[in-house]
Design an enzyme around this catalytic site. Structure first.
Site, mmCIF file in Angstrom:
data_model
loop_
_atom_site.group_PDB
_atom_site.id
_atom_site.type_symbol
_atom_site.label_atom_id
_atom_site.label_comp_id
_atom_site.label_asym_id
_atom_site.label_seq_id
_atom_site.Cartn_x
_atom_site.Cartn_y
_atom_site.Cartn_z
ATOM 1 C CB SER A 1 -0.973 -0.031 1.177
ATOM 2 O OG SER A 1 -1.949 0.967 1.049
ATOM 3 C CG ASP B 1 -2.469 -0.580 -3.045
ATOM 4 O OD1 ASP B 1 -2.269 0.532 -2.531
ATOM 5 O OD2 ASP B 1 -3.187 -1.454 -2.513
ATOM 6 C CG ASP C 1 -5.690 0.689 -1.360
ATOM 7 O OD1 ASP C 1 -4.852 1.615 -1.299
ATOM 8 O OD2 ASP C 1 -5.663 -0.295 -0.590
ATOM 9 C CG ASP D 1 -2.414 4.023 -2.017
ATOM 10 O OD1 ASP D 1 -3.111 3.838 -3.034
ATOM 11 O OD2 ASP D 1 -2.513 3.317 -0.995
#
Length: 578
Positions: free
Chosen positions: A151, A306, A308, A304
Site C-alpha cells: 500500500s 496500489d 486504493d 497511493d
C-alpha cells in the site's frame, strides 16, 4: 560485547543450512560476519505473521522479512486452505501486483506456487490497482486472489493481501482458517515452487474495459459534468498503479482537462520524488500542488502505489490550496452521493452507507438527517466489504469509507477503490461548481448544517521487538486505568472492543458490543469528543484518533472555530500523555 540470542542463532542456522538459495545465505552470512546482531534479531526473532489481511513487512532475508520464502510459505498455506475448502472443484485465483520493487517477482512466485498445487491462476500481465483485483475475482468466478503490495508504506516494504471469493479480504472464520494453514507450514521443503504453465492464464486489458464501463454506470450527475467538462484536475499516481486506470476513468466520466504530474507518472518502486508514497502526507503532494498553482486547478487528486487510497486538495476561500483529510473527503463524498441521489429521486428507503468506528461521526449526522441507514464497522475495509456481501441483493450500497483515505462507491468491488473514488470526487466538484459553489464552500455549508466535526490522527512509531512490547504496555495502561477527564470534559463511556464491552463510567453499567473482537479502546466524553486508541495491524505504530465537534455559526467564523477545536484536540492529547 553484544551477543546474539541462542534461539535466534538457531533460526539463522536453519536458513544457512536449509534449502534456501545461495544469495540469501550469503546475505545472512554477511550480517553474521559484520556482527549486525540487531538487524539479525529483527529479521529472525519471529516468523512474519500472516495476519487477517495477509503479510506486510520490510524486504530482506529472514523469517520476519518479505522474501521469496515467506511469500512462498504464505501461498502454500493459502493453497492448502483452498483445496480443503473446495475439495471437488477446479479452484481459480487471480493475482495482481503494484509498482513496488520486487512486486512483479513476488507475484510470479505466488502464481508458480498456486499452479504447482493444481490451482488455476489468472495473472495480470502488468501492474494493476488493488480494486481491479477485487473486481477480477468477482468477475472471473475465483475462489481467492492475491495482491502484491504494501500500500502506502515506505519503499523498503512489500506485502501480500489475500482475498476471498466475494472479492473482499478474508474475514472470520475464514481468516483464522487461512492463518492456521499458513502457520502449519513448518519447513520451506513443504512449499511447491515448480511452475505448471498450463495452470496460468494472462489477463490483459479485457478486465480493464469491463471494470471501467461498470464504474461509468454509477455516475449520478452526468449533466453537471457535461457543463463542467473543462474542470481543471491535476492528478498524480505517486509512481504507482493509478496511472493505468485513473486518467481513463476521468476521461470516460467526461472530464477533458486532466493534467498529469509528469515527474510522478512513471511507476517506480523507489518512489524517487517523495519520502513516503502516501497521499495522507502533505509532502507527497508537493509536486501536485505546484502543478495545480501553475495551471490554476479546481481539484488535485493523488493516489497511493496500489491505487486504493486517494488524497485531494482544493482551494479555500482565500484562493489557497489546502489538503482535505480522509474524514473531510469521506464526509463530503457521502453527503454528495446522498444529495445527488435525493435530487434525482433515486432514494427509496432501501439504501445504506457504511463507515468504520474511527471515522467521523459527521457521516452519521448526514445519513440520519437524510433518512438513510448507516452502519459502523471495525477498522479495516474488509469489514465494510463483509457487510456489503451480507446485504447483497437485499439493500443497496451507495458508498462507504474510512478516515485513512479509502472510499468506495457502488457494489462492483469489495475493497477501497481510488479509481472510482477519484472519478466521483471529480464529479462532486463539478456538481458543486455547477451550482456556483466550490468543494471547500460546500464543506463549510455541511459544517454549518450538521456540526463542525474536526478529527486528528496521532501516530507513534515503536519499531522492533521492544517497540511491540511498549505498544502492548500502553494499551494495557489505558485499558486498566482509563482517564477521568480529557480536554476538560469528563470521560463518561469506555468502549473496549477487545473485551467487546461498553461501560458507562458514571453508573458502571455494561452492555455488549456486537462487533468482532479487536484491540481498540474508545473514550467518549460528556461533550461528545471521541478518542480511539489502536495499535496498527500493518505498521509498528500505535494510533490515536481524536474527534471533537462544535457549532459553526457562519462561514466567516470558520478559522476561529477551527482554532478552538484544534486547541481542544491538543489538550486531549496532553491529558493522554502521548
Amino acid at each position: 560485547m553484544q551477543e546474539i540470542d541462542p534461539i535466534i542463532l538457531q533460526k539463522v542456522n536453519t536458513w544457512l543450512e536449509g534449502n534456501y538459495d545461495e544469495q540469501v545465505k550469503q546475505e545472512i552470512q554477511k550480517l553474521l560476519d559484520d556482527k549486525a546482531y540487531t538487524e539479525l534479531t529483527d529479521s529472525f526473532y519471529r516468523d512474519l505473521e500472516f495476519g487477517t489481511g495477509g503479510l506486510r513487512g520490510v524486504m530482506g532475508p529472514g523469517s520476519n522479512r518479505i522474501n521469496k520464502y515467506t511469500i512462498g510459505s504464505a501461498t502454500q498455506g493459502l493453497a492448502n486452505y483452498l483445496k480443503k475448502t473446495y475439495p471437488n472443484e477446479q479452484v481459480k485465483v487471480a493475482i495482481a501486483h503494484d509498482s513496488r520493487n520486487n512486486s512483479d517477482l513476488f507475484a510470479r512466485i505466488t502464481a508458480e506456487v498456486f499452479s504447482a498445487n493444481g490451482i488455476y491462476v489468472y495473472f495480470f500481465e502488468a501492474l494493476r490497482p488493488t480494486p481491479e483485483l477485487s473486481f477480477a475475482i468477482r468477475t472471473l468466478g475465483c475462489k481467492s486472489g492475491v495482491m502484491l503490495t504494501a500500500s502506502h508504506n515506505p519503499k523498503e516494504y512489500n506485502g501480500y493481501k489475500a482475498y476471498g471469493e466475494d472479492g473482499g479480504q478474508f474475514v472470520s472464520p475464514a481468516d483464522k482458517a487461512v492463518m492456521d494453514e499458513v502457520a502449519a507450514i513448518k519447513s520451506i521443503d513443504e512449499v511447491k515452487f515448480d511452475r505448471v504453465d498450463s495452470n496460468i492464464e494472462l489477463i490483459s486489458t479485457d478486465i480493464d474495459e469491463q471494470y471501467l464501463q461498470k464504474i461509468v454506470t454509477l455516475s449520478v450527475s452526468p449533466e453537471a459534468i457535461k457543463r463542467q467538462k473543462d474542470l481543471k484536475i491535476v492528478y498524480s499516481p505517486i509512481h504507482g498503479t493509478g496511472i493505468t486506470l485513473v486518467p481513463k476513468a476521468l476521461e470516460l466520466f467526461g472530464f477533458e482537462n486532466v493534467v498529469l504530474v509528469e515527474e510522478q507518472s512513471t511507476p517506480d518502486g523507489n518512489f524517487p520524488t517523495v519520502v513516503y508514497p502516501n497521499p495522507e502526507e502533505k509532502e507527497a503532494l508537493t509536486l501536485a500542488l505546484k502543478k495545480a498553482q501553475e495551471v490554476d486547478a479546481d481539484l488535485v487528486l493523488a493516489t497511493d502505489p496500489d491505487a486504493d487510497r486517494v488524497g485531494i486538495a482544493v482551494k479555500n476561500t482565500d484562493n489557497e490550496f489546502i489538503l482535505l483529510n480522509g474524514n473531510q473527503t469521506g464526509s463530503m463524498l457521502i453527503n454528495y452521493l446522498l444529495t445527488a441521489w435525493q435530487e434525482s429521486g433515486k432514494l427509496t428507503g432501501n439504501e445504506y452507507i457504511v463507515k468504520t468506528i474511527v471515522t467521523s461521526n459527521l457521516i452519521e449526522a448526514i445519513a440520519r438527517a437524510k433518512g438513510v441507514t448507516y452502519y459502523n464497522t471495525l477498522t479495516g475495509f474488509k469489514y465494510i466489504g463483509e457487510l456489503m456481501t451480507k446485504f447483497e441483493g437485499k439493500q443497496t450500497f451507495i458508498g462507504g469509507g474510512e478516515e485513512s483515505y479509502g472510499y468506495l462507491v457502488g457494489e462492483f468491488v469489495r475493497d477501497k477503490d481510488a479509481v472510482v473514488s477519484a472519478a466521483f470526487i471529480a464529479e462532486m466538484t463539478a456538481f458543486y461548481k455547477d451550482k456556483g459553489s466550490s468543494l471547500f464552500e460546500a464543506l463549510l455549508d455541511t459544517y454549518i448544517e450538521y456540526g463542525f466535526y474536526k478529527e486528528k490522527l496521532i501516530s507513534i512509531t515503536k519499531k522492533g521487538k521492544t517497540g511491540a512490547e511498549e505498544i502492548k504496555a500502553l494499551m494495557e495502561k489505558f485499558r486498566n486505568n482509563p482517564p477521568a477527564t480529557l480536554g476538560g470534559s469528563k470521560v463518561i463511556t469506555l468502549k473496549d472492543y477487545e473485551l467487546r464491552v461498553e461501560t458507562d463510567l458514571t453508573s458502571n453499567n455494561t452492555t455488549p458490543i456486537e462487533l468482532p473482537k479487536s484491540d481498540v479502546l474508545q473514550f467518549i466524553t460528556e461533550d461528545g469528543s471521541i478518542i480511539s486508541a489502536r495499535p496498527s495491524g500493518t505498521e509498528p505504530k500505535i494510533k490515536f484518533y481524536c474527534s471533537v465537534n462544535g457549532k459553526l455559526e457562519s462561514k466567516a467564523a470558520y478559522k476561529q472555530t477551527d482554532e478552538q477545536l484544534e486547541a481542544k484536540i491538543d489538550a486531549i492529547m496532553q491529558d493522554l500523555g502521548v
